[in-house]
Motif scaffolding. Sequence first.
Motif, PDB file in Angstrom:
ATOM      1  N   GLN A 159       0.836  -1.202   0.000  1.00 26.90           N
ATOM      2  CA  GLN A 159       0.000   0.000   0.000  1.00 26.90           C
ATOM      3  C   GLN A 159       0.872   1.253   0.000  1.00 26.90           C
ATOM      4  N   SER A 160       1.918   1.258   0.787  1.00 26.29           N
ATOM      5  CA  SER A 160       2.823   2.414   0.842  1.00 26.29           C
ATOM      6  C   SER A 160       3.463   2.697  -0.508  1.00 26.29           C
TER       7      SER A 160
ATOM      8  N   LEU B 181       3.518   6.180  -5.366  1.00 33.17           N
ATOM      9  CA  LEU B 181       3.494   6.402  -6.814  1.00 33.17           C
ATOM     10  C   LEU B 181       2.253   7.148  -7.273  1.00 33.17           C
ATOM     11  N   THR B 182       1.086   6.800  -6.717  1.00 27.87           N
ATOM     12  CA  THR B 182      -0.192   7.275  -7.281  1.00 27.87           C
ATOM     13  C   THR B 182      -0.939   8.299  -6.427  1.00 27.87           C
ATOM     14  N   SER B 183      -0.603   8.411  -5.169  1.00 26.97           N
ATOM     15  CA  SER B 183      -1.291   9.234  -4.165  1.00 26.97           C
ATOM     16  C   SER B 183      -2.616   8.627  -3.695  1.00 26.97           C
TER      17      SER B 183
ATOM     18  N   GLU C 212      -5.520   3.962   1.089  1.00 23.97           N
ATOM     19  CA  GLU C 212      -6.099   2.610   1.113  1.00 23.97           C
ATOM     20  C   GLU C 212      -7.572   2.603   0.704  1.00 23.97           C
ATOM     21  N   LYS C 213      -8.317   3.592   1.193  1.00 24.88           N
ATOM     22  CA  LYS C 213      -9.753   3.682   0.891  1.00 24.88           C
ATOM     23  C   LYS C 213      -9.979   3.891  -0.615  1.00 24.88           C
ATOM     24  N   LYS C 214      -9.252   4.825  -1.200  1.00 27.12           N
ATOM     25  CA  LYS C 214      -9.401   5.114  -2.632  1.00 27.12           C
ATOM     26  C   LYS C 214      -8.966   3.903  -3.466  1.00 27.12           C
ATOM     27  N   LEU C 215      -7.902   3.256  -3.060  1.00 33.03           N
ATOM     28  CA  LEU C 215      -7.424   2.082  -3.789  1.00 33.03           C
ATOM     29  C   LEU C 215      -8.491   0.991  -3.780  1.00 33.03           C
TER      30      LEU C 215
ATOM     31  N   GLU D 226      -5.206   7.726 -14.921  1.00 34.68           N
ATOM     32  CA  GLU D 226      -5.859   8.999 -15.232  1.00 34.68           C
ATOM     33  C   GLU D 226      -6.252   9.684 -13.914  1.00 34.68           C
ATOM     34  N   TYR D 227      -6.714   8.898 -12.947  1.00 36.66           N
ATOM     35  CA  TYR D 227      -7.121   9.417 -11.643  1.00 36.66           C
ATOM     36  C   TYR D 227      -5.930   9.716 -10.726  1.00 36.66           C
ATOM     37  N   ALA D 228      -4.808   9.103 -10.994  1.00 36.22           N
ATOM     38  CA  ALA D 228      -3.637   9.197 -10.116  1.00 36.22           C
ATOM     39  C   ALA D 228      -2.927  10.538 -10.247  1.00 36.22           C
ATOM     40  N   THR D 229      -2.316  10.947  -9.154  1.00 35.21           N
ATOM     41  CA  THR D 229      -1.373  12.064  -9.179  1.00 35.21           C
ATOM     42  C   THR D 229      -0.003  11.421  -9.012  1.00 35.21           C
ATOM     43  N   LEU D 230       0.715  11.306 -10.111  1.00 34.45           N
ATOM     44  CA  LEU D 230       1.995  10.603 -10.099  1.00 34.45           C
ATOM     45  C   LEU D 230       3.023  11.363  -9.261  1.00 34.45           C
ATOM     46  N   ASN D 231       3.754  10.633  -8.462  1.00 33.44           N
ATOM     47  CA  ASN D 231       4.802  11.225  -7.638  1.00 33.44           C
ATOM     48  C   ASN D 231       5.827  11.917  -8.540  1.00 33.44           C
ATOM     49  N   PRO D 232       6.239  13.134  -8.190  1.00 34.94           N
ATOM     50  CA  PRO D 232       7.215  13.847  -9.018  1.00 34.94           C
ATOM     51  C   PRO D 232       8.546  13.105  -9.163  1.00 34.94           C
TER      52      PRO D 232
END
Length: 121
Positions: free
Chosen positions: A38-39, A44-46, A49-52, A67-73
């Motif tokens: 999960q970590s 990677l995606t922001s 656990e609930k959203k996943l 598309e929904y993810a905010t990719l880690n910089p």
Amino acid sequence: MNNSSNHDERIAKMTFASVYPHYLTKVEKKGRTKEELQSVIEWLTSFDEKKLQELIEEKVTFEKFFEYATLNPNASLISGIICGYRVEAIENTLTQKVRYLDKLVDELAKGRKMEKILRVS
């Protein structure tokens, strides 16, 4: 990377829910935990656990998942070979993001320290 559009399309249409149990089995077989997985996914995606869990229940495709993810910089710091391809050389953006995730899961399963996996200085 000499990748066919068929391959990219297949990855885009694959559901995250169909792959997640394989990620979990892979890391648990090597003595890592669901929490560590999960970590890695959250880094990677922001997605917490609930959203996943929502995305798994909705059976979203990898296309929608990222598309929904905010990719880690720092995702661009992920490098190396996964599934026979050098991740930093993958031209299709979505396929590269999926392979980033595969690479992180692989590093977790191989026992790499979390600080290294999460690209912490």
